[in-house]
Design a protein around this motif. Structure first.
Motif, PDB file in Angstrom:
ATOM      1  N   PHE A 263      38.909  65.483  56.797  1.00 58.02           N
ATOM      2  CA  PHE A 263      38.783  66.682  57.626  1.00 58.02           C
ATOM      3  C   PHE A 263      40.143  67.341  57.816  1.00 58.02           C
ATOM      4  O   PHE A 263      41.177  66.677  57.835  1.00 58.02           O
ATOM      5  N   TYR A 264      40.099  68.640  57.935  1.00 65.03           N
ATOM      6  CA  TYR A 264      41.290  69.440  58.213  1.00 65.03           C
ATOM      7  C   TYR A 264      41.255  69.797  59.691  1.00 65.03           C
ATOM      8  O   TYR A 264      40.334  70.486  60.156  1.00 65.03           O
ATOM      9  N   ASN A 265      42.224  69.309  60.448  1.00 69.79           N
ATOM     10  CA  ASN A 265      42.252  69.513  61.889  1.00 69.79           C
ATOM     11  C   ASN A 265      42.995  70.797  62.243  1.00 69.79           C
ATOM     12  O   ASN A 265      44.127  71.006  61.812  1.00 69.79           O
ATOM     13  N   ASP A 268      41.982  72.386  67.682  1.00 70.56           N
ATOM     14  CA  ASP A 268      41.201  71.362  68.376  1.00 70.56           C
ATOM     15  C   ASP A 268      39.819  71.158  67.774  1.00 70.56           C
ATOM     16  O   ASP A 268      38.891  70.672  68.445  1.00 70.56           O
ATOM     17  N   LYS A 270      37.715  70.672  63.582  1.00 68.94           N
ATOM     18  CA  LYS A 270      37.937  70.156  62.239  1.00 68.94           C
ATOM     19  C   LYS A 270      36.985  70.820  61.248  1.00 68.94           C
ATOM     20  O   LYS A 270      35.874  71.215  61.584  1.00 68.94           O
TER      21      LYS A 270
END
Length: 315
Positions: A263-265, A268, A270
């Motif tokens: 996942f790309y955060n 706050d 993703k």
């Protein structure tokens, strides 16, 4: 591009009434009567049914757009005339930045609204649609304006209807891959810099104004995508459904079976991410296309890894 990290941009805390009306093709009918323009400071449209019948919990209507629709008009008809005048006076005395009346408001009530709006220099817009349509279209515009946003180093394209953010270190070939994707008929949104806004659980990406429609390719310089490839090759913004991170093949231990979740955060939240190894001789654009197609197929319930496991169990 030297980094894939995001740089936070301060969230906007107001919006100009004139800009909102211009962008949404709304005509202010008492524009010449307004000397002091106020700003919209909250991302919502208030309906003032309770206030019309005299129920004021908090005198705090000076930050939101106020909407009058069929329901409000019917309530106005049910209130004693003197009491209605007093309640409208109290509403407009708070100086809301903008009032929008839908086609559900009858002419008598429009005249009353117009009277008190002029008394307190409040801009008024009459629209020939339902208020629910305005709260959706203008509401989305306002919500997007006030939404928290980040600035990300990367490229943004639309592949088969999927918004794909491509990130990776400088020199790995993001822009070159984007050019090839455009040549294959996919759509371009932004190169090098992407502004990302979060609205609920949705992430919307667009290009900064200064680099809109522009792509920079090593050795070629700046390319105007709209001029070279046409209007159909570009889009101003898109939902970001997938992030593809390009990594050098010799610097990472890649998942060979594709069953790991990445996942790309950001903001706050993703976004689903796929890692793609890059090395000399591999066609990065093709791999990005395939990765996007796999993402689509998994969303549709097709999981090759699970299918292989099922075959092993049934063997």
């Amino acid at each position: 591009m030297s980094s894939t990290k995001s740089k936070t941009i301060n969230t906007k805390n107001f919006i100009s009434v004139l800009n909102l009306c211009e962008d949404n093709l709304l005509e202010i009918i008492n524009k010449n009567n307004i000397k002091n323009w106020r700003s919209i400071k909250r991302p919502s449209i208030n309906r003032v049914g309770l206030e019309i019948i005299g129920h004021f919990e908090i005198d705090d209507l000076n930050k939101n757009i106020i909407g009058f629709g069929t329901r409000e008009s019917n309530l106005m008809d049910s209130v004693d005339v003197d009491q209605l005048e007093n309640n409208l006076k109290r509403i407009f005395k708070q100086k809301p930045p903008l009032v929008i009346c839908s086609n559900g408001v009858n002419q008598k009530n429009k005249d009353l609204i117009f009277k008190w709006a002029n008394e307190f220099e409040t801009p008024v817009v009459f629209v020939d649609t339902k208020l629910s349509f305005i709260t959706t279209t203008v509401g989305i515009y306002i919500a997007e304006h006030f939404a928290p946003e980040d600035f990300v180093h990367g490229s943004l394209v639309i592949i088969n209807g999927i918004g794909v953010l491509i990130v990776g270190p400088s020199g790995i070939g993001k822009s070159e891959a984007v050019i090839e994707l455009i040549q294959r008929g996919h759509m371009f949104v932004s190169d090098d810099s992407v502004i990302i806004k979060r609205i609920g659980n949705h992430f919307i990406g667009q290009s900064p104004k200064i680099t809109k429609n522009i792509l920079e390719a090593r050795g070629l310089g700046l390319i105007d995508i709209k001029t070279i490839y046409g209007e159909k090759s570009i889009k101003d913004k898109t939902n970001i459904d997938l992030v593809i991170e390009l990594k050098k093949d010799d610097q990472y231990n890649f998942d060979r079976l594709g069953n790991e979740n990445y996942f790309y955060n950001i903001l706050d939240g993703k976004i689903k991410k796929i890692l793609i190894p890059v090395r000399l001789g591999r066609n990065t654009a093709s791999l990005i296309e395939v990765a996007t197609s796999l993402f689509i197929s998994k969303n549709e319930g097709v999981d090759t890894f699970k299918e292989i496991q099922e075959r092993i169990r049934n063997d």
